[in-house]
Design a protein around this motif. Structure first.
Motif, short mmCIF file in Angstrom:
data_model
loop_
_atom_site.label_atom_id
_atom_site.label_comp_id
_atom_site.label_asym_id
_atom_site.label_seq_id
_atom_site.Cartn_x
_atom_site.Cartn_y
_atom_site.Cartn_z
N UNK A 79 34.36 45.25 47.12
CA UNK A 79 35.44 44.31 46.86
C UNK A 79 36.80 45.01 46.93
N UNK A 80 36.90 46.24 46.35
CA UNK A 80 38.17 46.97 46.37
C UNK A 80 38.58 47.31 47.80
N UNK A 81 37.63 47.74 48.61
CA UNK A 81 37.96 48.08 49.99
C UNK A 81 38.43 46.86 50.78
N UNK A 82 37.88 45.69 50.45
CA UNK A 82 38.27 44.47 51.18
C UNK A 82 39.65 43.97 50.79
N UNK A 83 40.01 44.16 49.52
CA UNK A 83 41.25 43.54 49.05
C UNK A 83 42.40 44.56 48.90
N UNK A 121 39.54 41.25 39.61
CA UNK A 121 38.63 40.40 38.82
C UNK A 121 38.13 39.22 39.65
N UNK A 122 39.02 38.61 40.39
CA UNK A 122 38.63 37.46 41.22
C UNK A 122 37.70 37.87 42.34
N UNK A 123 38.01 39.00 42.98
CA UNK A 123 37.19 39.45 44.10
C UNK A 123 35.79 39.85 43.63
N UNK A 124 35.73 40.59 42.50
CA UNK A 124 34.41 41.00 42.00
C UNK A 124 33.60 39.78 41.56
N UNK A 181 32.30 37.99 44.66
CA UNK A 181 31.18 38.69 45.28
C UNK A 181 29.90 38.58 44.44
N UNK A 182 30.07 38.66 43.13
CA UNK A 182 28.91 38.54 42.25
C UNK A 182 28.31 37.13 42.31
N UNK A 183 29.19 36.14 42.36
CA UNK A 183 28.71 34.76 42.44
C UNK A 183 28.01 34.50 43.76
N UNK A 240 32.24 33.93 37.17
CA UNK A 240 33.65 33.62 37.42
C UNK A 240 34.50 33.85 36.17
N UNK A 241 33.89 33.97 35.02
CA UNK A 241 34.62 34.07 33.76
C UNK A 241 34.76 35.51 33.26
N UNK A 242 34.47 36.49 34.13
CA UNK A 242 34.61 37.89 33.73
C UNK A 242 36.08 38.27 33.64
#
Length: 794
Positions: free
Chosen positions: A448-452, A498-501, A504-506, A552-554
């Protein structure tokens, strides 16, 4: 007087059946409304059970509209002769009627029953009687009372009608007899046609008409043709019996003794023979009547009825061709084709429109009784058919509703258990992911970090601060402003991370959504709908959504995402920057980019993964606990609903359905008895589980038949009998009909007769005689299953 007694029996039987059908309709409507009041069915389902307005109107016209014999004709003498023959007595002395009655006008007559002595009254119109004050009251009727004067026809009394109250058994059951008005030839055609049409429309609007038409001559005037067309157009389904009324001989007059007058009227058929005749008197009466027919076979100067000597091509062998042409071709009341004489034969070719017929003379009065039988039974068949269709519709819907209730009673506990099991399985799977797959979550974070990364840096470079207004001179910037700006950039980075992770988790969890949520979600929706129908509400659907949206609530913060050393270094850097004498940094795009890069570099994947898993587990536990609480609430609500459903199901099965089944069997049995009559039982041919089976040579159009006679013991048995009418199948003996014998057991316990085809061999006989299975399969007659042992004997 045999003809009068037969007519009375015919109408008494009709009115008895009408009373029975009225009670049957009343019970049916009450049963449907009781089902609605008990709350077993919804309003929409109840509306489907009810009779619609058109059906109720048809039943009202068939069962509640008074029956009326309407006597029309070419002359007042002919109408009065028919009324006299029906009643068996003279309401007005026929001898007083002028020979040429066509030159006089006569008021219409309406006759009905009264338990008092005979009386008569004159009312303003045919629609006003009983409760209105009459213009004149008469103890007896004379020709002067009936006759219209010319000046009366031109005034307000032109619509007057004579109401007769007779203590006569034929009229006892609300039967009415109406004689239409007769107008003089001196009056204009338009006036006669108008008055006749108005009278007929008024009468037909309030009664069920059975029309008798008296023919006294072989030609029709324009007024008479217009009257017949008015009858045919206003009552296209009404039946008309045309009867030729013989002329009175010249010797018939007031100077003739009353006994001889009555003898002459009896010979002409206008009065019934008072006592049974011997064979010699019957033959003499027949010779006299045939001689009278021969003497009047030619046209006379007065246009009286004649009998054609020879007929070549007509079903009415004695009707003059000119008269037949008018009634068949010109008016269309009769046909040259011979109609079936039995009611079931007429219904076999479709529902008949009417039973129009022709009678040569009044000596054939049994044909009049047969005409009444056809018309009255036709009305009864239509009424029973309407009721049976309603009963069948109710029974069919009851079966569907009972099936739905039984299915819901069985499926709801299974749905609850399924929802619990699937939710628990989903919860354990998600907890396993949160507990044992931190390395996979770490990879998700790195990915996620690499993408964003690029998008975050670009967003940070162009970021506008919310809580700080930067001065033009950066030297005026305070340490507090620097801390606020740094914090806003860090929060921007963390929110995107937070949104990206979470996304991806969802996406990883969506793989399970297909295998877990499809059926589970539909199951919970059905359970929620069941609760909503009984006025309850539940949040079970929201509880499941909270579980699936936990990713989504993390919440990712700097304290939970950076390593301890990195956090210490960042704090020291801020401390050094805030020392006195240190120049504040220039907060520009480069500074924003540098702070974002430092924040991204400071993120610890391991710590962030542990924090996400911890948050995920906590939120899953909370969602699971909330789901369990909602599920218990839902289960308690559905248990109450199921108990009510179980009670409704048992009541419908043991009370409502058997009651409607009994009424359905009564309506169809009455229809079958009217069409085919009561079957004649032969010798016993077998015994079934509930009754005895008899042979029958013929029942209506079916022969030979087997009749199973049984006495229903309770409501359940009535329900079973009503279910006997299953669709035809080549391997099952066809049930042709049923009849209820209310006279069985002295009328206390009615017996039901089930009529079916009788075969000489069946599968039981084949097995009993020892045929092997190959021979049984080859013999088509043996591949028929009987409802009972109808063919054990032969």
């Amino acid at each position: 007087m045999e003809g009068i007694a037969t007519t009375q029996r015919e109408f008494n039987s009709f009115f008895t059946h009408v009373k029975h059908l009225r009670n049957l309709q009343k019970e049916t409507l009450e049963a449907i409304e009781n089902v609605g009041k008990s709350g077993k069915l919804s309003q929409e389902q109840l509306d489907d059970l009810r009779f619609d307005s058109e059906e109720l109107e048809d039943l009202r016209r068939a069962l509640y509209v008074p029956t009326c014999i309407v006597i029309a004709g070419q002359s007042f003498h002919g109408k009065l002769a028919l009324a006299t023959r029906l009643l068996g007595e003279q309401i007005l002395p026929i001898v007083n009627i002028p020979k040429k009655s066509e030159s006089h006008s006569y008021r219409p007559l309406r006759l009905q029953f009264s338990s008092q002595e005979n009386s008569f009254a004159i009312f303003d119109s045919v629609s006003k009687h009983c409760s209105d004050v009459p213009n004149k009251v008469l103890s007896s009727l004379s020709v002067e009372d009936v006759e219209f004067k010319d000046e009366e026809l031109q005034g307000k009394n032109s619509d007057e009608v004579i109401q007769g109250y007779l203590n006569h058994t034929l009229l006892k059951d609300s039967l009415q007899i109406v004689l239409t008005p007769s107008f003089s030839k001196r009056l204009s055609k338009s006036f006669c046609i108008k008055k006749s049409s108005e009278f007929l429309r008024t009468v037909f609007s309030s009664v069920f008409p059975i029309i008798l038409y008296a023919i006294t001559k072989i030609s029709f005037t324009d007024e008479e043709i217009a009257e017949l067309r008015e009858i045919k157009d206003s009552q296209p389904r009404a039946s008309i019996l045309f009867i030729r009324v013989p002329p009175l001989p010249d010797s018939f007059g007031e100077d003739l003794p009353e006994s001889e007058q009555n003898d002459l009227l009896c010979k002409l058929g206008i009065l019934p023979v008072p006592s049974p005749m011997s064979k010699s008197s019957k033959s003499r009466h027949k010779r006299d009547s045939s001689l009278s027919d021969e003497q009047s076979s030619d046209d006379d100067d007065n246009g009286n009825c004649v009998v054609a000597r020879q007929r070549k091509s007509s079903v009415y062998h004695s009707m003059p061709e000119s008269l037949l042409y008018i009634l068949c071709e010109k008016i269309g009341c009769l046909t040259r084709r011979v109609p079936p004489q039995k009611l079931h034969e007429r219904f076999a070719n479709g529902e008949p429109k009417n039973y129009n017929d022709y009678l040569e003379d009044l000596l054939g009065f049994p044909k009049v009784v047969n005409f009444f039988n056809l018309v009255l039974n036709d009305l009864l068949v239509k009424a029973t058919t309407l009721l049976h269709e309603g009963h069948t519709r109710c029974m069919r819907m009851f079966i569907l509703y009972a099936f739905d209730m039984a299915r819901e009673i069985q499926i709801t506990p299974r749905r609850i258990n399924y929802a619990k099991e699937k939710e628990n399985e989903l919860f354990e799977t998600l907890m396993d992911i949160a507990s044992k797959k931190q390395d996979e979550i770490k990879d998700i974070i790195l990915e996620s970090l690499s993408e964003i990364r690029e998008s975050i840096l670009e967003k940070a470079t162009n970021y506008e601060f919310r809580d700080v207004e930067l001065p033009e001179n950066m030297e005026e910037l305070t340490p507090r402003d620097v801390r606020v700006c740094t914090t806003e950039i860090q929060e921007l980075v963390l929110s995107d991370v937070n949104e990206a992770v979470g996304r991806q988790l969802s996406m990883r969890l969506d793989i399970m959504r297909e295998s877990y949520l499809g059926t589970l979600q539909r199951c919970l929706e059905n359970l929620e709908n069941d609760c909503n129908e009984c006025g309850e509400s539940t949040n079970i659907g929201n509880a499941l959504k909270q579980m699936m949206n936990a990713a989504y609530q993390l919440e990712v913060t700097s304290s939970t995402s950076s390593s301890s050393l990195q956090s210490f270094l960042d704090k020291m850097k801020l401390f050094v920057t805030a020392m006195p004498g240190r120049a504040p940094p220039v907060i520009d795009a480069e500074w924003k980019n540098r702070v974002a890069v430092e924040m991204i570099s400071s993120l610890s994947e391991s710590k962030l993964a542990r924090n996400i898993c911890t948050q995920f587990r906590e939120r899953l536990k909370l969602s699971h606990e909330y789901f369990v609480v909602c599920m218990k609430q839902l289960e308690s609500q559905l248990v109450c609903r199921l108990e009510q459903k179980e009670e409704n199901h048992l009541r419908m099965k043991k009370c409502d359905a058997p009651k409607l089944a009994r009424m359905s069997l009564e309506s169809t049995s009455l229809r079958d008895m009217i069409l085919y009559g009561m079957p004649t039982l032969g010798r016993e041919v077998g015994r079934g589980q509930y009754g005895v089976v008899f042979g029958c040579k013929k029942w209506g159009k079916y022969k030979p038949c087997a009749i199973k006679s049984l006495v229903p013991l309770d409501d359940k048995h009535w329900n079973d009998l009503a279910m006997e009418s299953i669709p035809e199948h080549e391997r099952i003996v066809t049930l042709r009909g049923s009849v209820i014998d209310y006279t069985y057991g002295q009328g206390e316990t009615p017996a039901v007769l089930l009529i079916m085809d009788r075969l000489h061999r069946d599968l039981y006989c084949g097995i009993k005689t020892g045929l092997d299975w190959i021979e049984r399969l080859q013999d088509q007659d043996l591949n028929v299953f009987h409802r009972s042992l109808t063919n054990v004997g032969n």
